[in-house]
Design a protein around this motif. Structure first.
Motif, mmCIF file in Angstrom:
data_model
loop_
_atom_site.group_PDB
_atom_site.id
_atom_site.type_symbol
_atom_site.label_atom_id
_atom_site.label_comp_id
_atom_site.label_asym_id
_atom_site.label_seq_id
_atom_site.Cartn_x
_atom_site.Cartn_y
_atom_site.Cartn_z
ATOM 1 N N ALA A 152 0.828 -1.206 0.000
ATOM 2 C CA ALA A 152 0.000 0.000 0.000
ATOM 3 C C ALA A 152 0.861 1.255 0.000
ATOM 4 C CB ALA A 152 -0.937 -0.006 1.214
ATOM 5 N N LEU A 153 1.995 1.191 0.683
ATOM 6 C CA LEU A 153 2.914 2.327 0.711
ATOM 7 C C LEU A 153 3.453 2.621 -0.689
ATOM 8 C CD1 LEU A 153 4.671 4.458 2.103
ATOM 9 C CD2 LEU A 153 6.330 2.630 2.607
ATOM 10 N N VAL A 154 3.844 1.590 -1.404
ATOM 11 C CA VAL A 154 4.363 1.783 -2.770
ATOM 12 C C VAL A 154 3.307 2.446 -3.653
ATOM 13 C CG1 VAL A 154 5.164 0.592 -4.844
ATOM 14 C CG2 VAL A 154 6.024 -0.114 -2.599
ATOM 15 N N VAL A 155 2.078 1.954 -3.576
ATOM 16 C CA VAL A 155 1.003 2.531 -4.389
ATOM 17 C C VAL A 155 0.746 3.986 -3.986
ATOM 18 C CG1 VAL A 155 -1.429 2.320 -5.034
ATOM 19 C CG2 VAL A 155 -0.045 0.264 -4.718
ATOM 20 N N THR A 156 0.745 4.243 -2.689
ATOM 21 C CA THR A 156 0.501 5.605 -2.207
ATOM 22 C C THR A 156 1.600 6.555 -2.655
ATOM 23 O OG1 THR A 156 -0.623 4.716 -0.254
ATOM 24 C CG2 THR A 156 0.092 7.004 -0.155
ATOM 25 N N LEU A 157 2.853 6.118 -2.560
ATOM 26 C CA LEU A 157 3.970 6.959 -3.008
ATOM 27 C C LEU A 157 3.856 7.261 -4.501
ATOM 28 C CD1 LEU A 157 6.965 5.375 -1.062
ATOM 29 C CD2 LEU A 157 5.943 7.635 -0.689
ATOM 30 N N ALA A 158 3.453 6.254 -5.290
ATOM 31 C CA ALA A 158 3.292 6.472 -6.727
ATOM 32 C C ALA A 158 2.207 7.517 -7.001
ATOM 33 C CB ALA A 158 2.957 5.152 -7.422
ATOM 34 N N CYS A 159 1.096 7.409 -6.292
ATOM 35 C CA CYS A 159 0.008 8.382 -6.474
ATOM 36 C C CYS A 159 0.423 9.774 -6.001
ATOM 37 C CB CYS A 159 -1.243 7.915 -5.728
ATOM 38 S SG CYS A 159 -2.013 6.434 -6.410
ATOM 39 N N LEU A 160 1.109 9.838 -4.855
ATOM 40 C CA LEU A 160 1.579 11.127 -4.351
ATOM 41 C C LEU A 160 2.556 11.781 -5.329
ATOM 42 C CD1 LEU A 160 2.216 10.684 -0.511
ATOM 43 C CD2 LEU A 160 0.947 12.550 -1.587
ATOM 44 N N ALA A 161 3.504 11.000 -5.803
ATOM 45 C CA ALA A 161 4.475 11.543 -6.746
ATOM 46 C C ALA A 161 3.783 12.017 -8.022
ATOM 47 C CB ALA A 161 5.537 10.495 -7.072
ATOM 48 N N GLY A 162 2.790 11.253 -8.479
ATOM 49 C CA GLY A 162 2.070 11.637 -9.686
ATOM 50 C C GLY A 162 1.329 12.953 -9.521
ATOM 51 N N VAL A 163 0.635 13.126 -8.386
ATOM 52 C CA VAL A 163 -0.112 14.360 -8.159
ATOM 53 C C VAL A 163 0.842 15.541 -7.976
ATOM 54 C CG1 VAL A 163 -1.708 15.529 -6.580
ATOM 55 C CG2 VAL A 163 -2.117 13.156 -7.243
ATOM 56 N N LEU A 164 1.966 15.320 -7.286
ATOM 57 C CA LEU A 164 2.953 16.395 -7.131
ATOM 58 C C LEU A 164 3.538 16.798 -8.484
ATOM 59 C CD1 LEU A 164 4.813 15.162 -3.925
ATOM 60 C CD2 LEU A 164 3.364 17.191 -4.117
ATOM 61 N N ASN A 165 3.792 15.827 -9.344
ATOM 62 C CA ASN A 165 4.293 16.140 -10.683
ATOM 63 C C ASN A 165 3.272 16.947 -11.478
ATOM 64 O OD1 ASN A 165 6.798 14.916 -10.419
ATOM 65 N ND2 ASN A 165 6.072 12.927 -11.139
ATOM 66 N N ILE A 166 1.993 16.583 -11.333
ATOM 67 C CA ILE A 166 0.944 17.339 -12.023
ATOM 68 C C ILE A 166 0.925 18.777 -11.535
ATOM 69 C CG2 ILE A 166 -1.573 17.573 -12.218
ATOM 70 C CD1 ILE A 166 -1.696 14.521 -12.298
ATOM 71 N N ARG A 167 1.055 18.964 -10.223
ATOM 72 C CA ARG A 167 1.046 20.330 -9.673
ATOM 73 C C ARG A 167 2.195 21.161 -10.240
ATOM 74 N NH1 ARG A 167 1.319 24.681 -8.930
ATOM 75 N NH2 ARG A 167 0.950 25.993 -7.087
ATOM 76 N N MET A 168 3.313 20.532 -10.521
ATOM 77 C CA MET A 168 4.488 21.246 -11.013
ATOM 78 C C MET A 168 4.474 21.423 -12.530
ATOM 79 S SD MET A 168 7.391 19.336 -8.704
ATOM 80 C CE MET A 168 8.733 20.293 -9.385
ATOM 81 N N SER A 169 3.610 20.697 -13.213
ATOM 82 C CA SER A 169 3.639 20.659 -14.667
ATOM 83 C C SER A 169 2.745 21.727 -15.288
ATOM 84 C CB SER A 169 3.196 19.280 -15.161
ATOM 85 O OG SER A 169 1.820 19.090 -14.883
ATOM 86 N N ALA A 170 2.784 21.797 -16.619
ATOM 87 C CA ALA A 170 1.914 22.720 -17.351
ATOM 88 C C ALA A 170 0.451 22.335 -17.174
ATOM 89 C CB ALA A 170 2.295 22.714 -18.833
ATOM 90 N N ILE A 171 0.168 21.041 -17.046
ATOM 91 C CA ILE A 171 -1.220 20.599 -16.824
ATOM 92 C C ILE A 171 -1.744 21.167 -15.512
ATOM 93 C CG2 ILE A 171 -2.688 18.591 -16.413
ATOM 94 C CD1 ILE A 171 -0.877 16.990 -18.237
ATOM 95 N N GLY A 172 -0.915 21.108 -14.470
ATOM 96 C CA GLY A 172 -1.326 21.649 -13.184
ATOM 97 C C GLY A 172 -1.578 23.139 -13.248
ATOM 98 N N ARG A 173 -0.743 23.855 -13.970
ATOM 99 C CA ARG A 173 -0.944 25.305 -14.098
ATOM 100 C C ARG A 173 -2.235 25.605 -14.861
ATOM 101 N NH1 ARG A 173 4.724 24.893 -14.662
ATOM 102 N NH2 ARG A 173 4.603 24.848 -16.940
ATOM 103 N N ARG A 174 -2.537 24.785 -15.851
ATOM 104 C CA ARG A 174 -3.801 24.977 -16.577
ATOM 105 C C ARG A 174 -4.986 24.695 -15.668
ATOM 106 N NH1 ARG A 174 -0.923 22.516 -21.008
ATOM 107 N NH2 ARG A 174 -1.828 20.480 -20.519
#
Length: 633
Positions: A460-482
């Motif tokens: 569950a930790l591995v899955v959670t880290l993957a989801c957290l990293a994905g959402v953080l990447n979105i926040r930093m990306s052009a998609i997140g800014r849009r």
């Protein structure tokens, strides 16, 4: 033909109650611009109090008047202490506050009255009368007559009196009404009080003809909202007529359609059809000022916080006992589910009240894939999440036409419809026993959450880290800014070249996928998927803890998982006798407090305090002077 007439008349009672609730919703919206999602919970508390009080010897009239007066005073206090400070707050804050009141009242009713088995006495005569060759109780006609009389009275008051004209002026333009000398505070307080009293009256009148269950009664707000929407939050007559029609139609569906939950889906169908036809469900009022949206803090570092989080979880899984391991795993699952709310509500500003419905759909699909299709672990989690994505995009279609409170109404209706129509179908979901999920196994290693909690917790930790990293990447990306641009101002975003429609659909698709992953992990953790885990109140509770944690921050999802029901804090406090029973009420109270005092959430507040401490430390350290270079003779 006789059956048609009989069941239509029987539905008049429920329709009259929907009408009273809807009229109260209209008054509150007219007076404050807010939609009271707790209207059904107020009615439920009044109904239960009336039933319990009369069973203990209180005269029915005294009990009814007490319930109505207390509801009115409670509405007045709630407006003064909560809604008045939020009058210029974003719609999200006002919505979650009324949802917090719903949770608070549900938890309070459950604790004070438990599950009452009393039968409330009839308010009106119960003699039988014959009409068109059909015998039925005359109390239905009394209910209808009472509702119609109140509808006419409200129309006259709000049409011809000074207070009514002031309320109509504020509903059109609050700034203009204030310039004319009308006090928005007085208008809002009186209308909130009257709306609460109508809700209590609806509960008292409904108590003799329904089961006194606070969860069921709270969801009466959905058909009431459908009626108010058709009436445009303006016409008392149309609102009452539609509400009575909904009650009659639901009764007829119960008689002639065998599919479970079809009657609960009817209000949702009405809401969606109206939304497609009009594109605007709730009137927009001109307010004097609008506060900023919850902060979506920029992400500068990911590796250090995620590494620290992972180390903390691993140490907890290894060093603590099985009770705390279960709490840690539940926290991880709730973080995943909370991230789905952060994406759609925090980043894009689209209020979804059916995230747990997405999780439930994925969990039941996972059961079918793992049991009937024999798909090995962990592939069913990924496949189920992918299958849920189209459901999220379908829900995202209404967001292309409406947003804010209107979308919250749509998603709440959808959650109720799915819960009744899909999850309530025993053939599809297994009923109360749920659907079996096989024990997970990976490379010959058992990953069972009960027998090997550390292994499953690490997964569950591995899955959670993957989801957290994905959402953080979105926040930093052009998609997140849009996404944030769309949240801030859709017209400005469109003018700058951003496709608002595509951005919203992307957010709903991603949010549904993340919720599906969370539902899949939860299914393997529990070993059986029961529909009670995914009822509408679960989605509301999820939004509550995410808003408390910080709805626009990925780290707010971490806080939400920690404080969620069954999470780490829950396990820590469970040593206090009875704390679990009060958890829903505490969540509602904390949500209301948080919306008023700290709308950005705990995670953002902690980050601000951390930055403040760092700033003070830098200022307290004197700058070092370089040593003078040695001189040479």
């Amino acid at each position: 033909m006789n059956d048609v007439i009989l069941f239509a008349i029987l539905g008049v009672g429920a329709g009259a109650v929907y009408a009273l609730l809807a009229l109260g919703i209209v008054l509150i919206q007219k007076g404050t611009g807010a939609v009271n999602f707790s209207q059904g919970a107020i009615a439920g508390c009044a109904a239960i109090y009336f039933g319990v009080a009369t069973s203990e010897g209180t005269p029915p009239l005294t009990a009814a008047l007490t319930a109505i007066v207390v509801a009115g005073l409670g509405g007045l206090v709630f407006y003064v202490l909560v809604m008045r400070p939020l009058r210029q707050a974003p719609l999200l804050a006002r919505i979650v506050t009324t949802l917090g009141l719903m949770l608070l009242l549900q938890g309070l009713a459950t604790q004070v009255w438990q599950v009452p088995t009393v039968i409330a006495p009839a308010i009106f005569p119960t003699d039988s009368i014959e009409l068109f060759g059909v015998m039925f109780g005359i109390d239905r006609l009394y209910l209808l007559a009472t509702t119609v009389a109140l509808t006419v009275l409200l129309w006259a008051v709000y049409r011809f009196t000074g207070f009514g004209r002031a309320t109509r002026a504020a509903a059109e333009n609050e700034r203009g009404a204030a310039l004319l000398g009308y006090s928005p505070d007085v208008i809002g307080a009186v209308n909130w009080m009257l709306g609460s009293m109508l809700a209590a009256l609806a509960g008292v009148l409904f108590a003799p003809i329904t089961a006194l269950n606070i969860a069921t009664l709270s969801l009466l707000v959905v058909p009431a909202l459908a009626a108010a929407l058709v009436g445009g939050f303006n016409s008392f007559g149309i609102t009452t007529a539609v509400a009575v029609g909904i009650g009659m139609a639901q009764s007829l569906l119960t008689r002639f359609v065998t599919q479970p939950g079809i009657n609960d889906a009817l209000p949702f169908v009405i809401i969606v059809v109206l939304m497609i036809a009009s594109g605007r469900l709730i009137p927009i009022r001109g307010s004097r000022e609008v506060s900023r949206l919850p902060l979506a803090p920029a992400v500068t570092r990911r590796a250090v916080p995620l590494t620290a989080f992972a180390i903390t979880v691993v140490l907890g899984l290894v060093l603590l006992n099985d009770t705390y391991r279960g709490g840690i795993t539940t926290t991880l699952v709730m973080i995943i589910l909370a991230l789905s709310v952060v994406v759609v509500t925090g980043f894009v500003g689209q209020i979804s009240l059916m995230q747990m419905a997405f999780a439930g759909i994925a969990a039941f699909i996972l059961s079918k894939l793992a049991v009937e299709a024999g798909v090995p672990f962990p592939l069913p989690i990924l496949l189920a999440a992918i299958i849920v994505v189209p459901f999220g995009m379908v829900l995202g279609l209404p967001a292309l036409r409406v947003r804010g409170i209107s979308l919250a109404v749509v998603t709440l209706g959808a959650a109720v419809a799915i819960s009744s129509f899909v999850f309530g179908n025993v053939e599809w979901t297994g009923g109360a026993d749920g659907s079996h999920v096989p024990s997970p196994e990976l490379f010959g290693w058992s990953m069972d959450a009960v027998t090997h909690p550390v292994r499953f917790g690490l997964f569950a930790l591995v899955v959670t880290l993957a989801c957290l990293a994905g959402v953080l990447n979105i926040r930093m990306s052009a998609i997140g800014r849009r996404m944030l641009a769309v949240r801030s101002n859709e017209r400005a975003a469109s003018a700058s070249g951003i496709s608002v429609s595509r951005t919203k659909l992307q957010a709903f698709a991603l949010s549904a996928f993340i919720a599906g992953v969370g539902g899949g992990v939860l299914g393997y953790q529990l070993g059986a998927v029961a529909f009670t885990r995914f009822v509408p109140i679960a989605s509301i509770s999820l939004l509550a803890v995410v808003y408390i944690g910080g709805v626009a921050s990925a780290y707010g999802a971490v806080v939400a998982g920690v404080i969620a029901n069954g999470g780490v804090v829950y396990v820590l406090l469970n040593s206090v006798e009875g704390i679990s029973a009060w958890w829903i009420m505490l969540s509602g109270a904390l949500l209301i407090f948080n919306a008023v005092i700290q709308p950005d959430g705990i995670s953002v507040a902690l980050g601000q305090q951390r930055d403040l401490i760092r700033s003070k430390l830098r200022r307290s350290v004197p700058p070092q002077r370089s040593a003078p270079s040695p001189t040479h003779a």
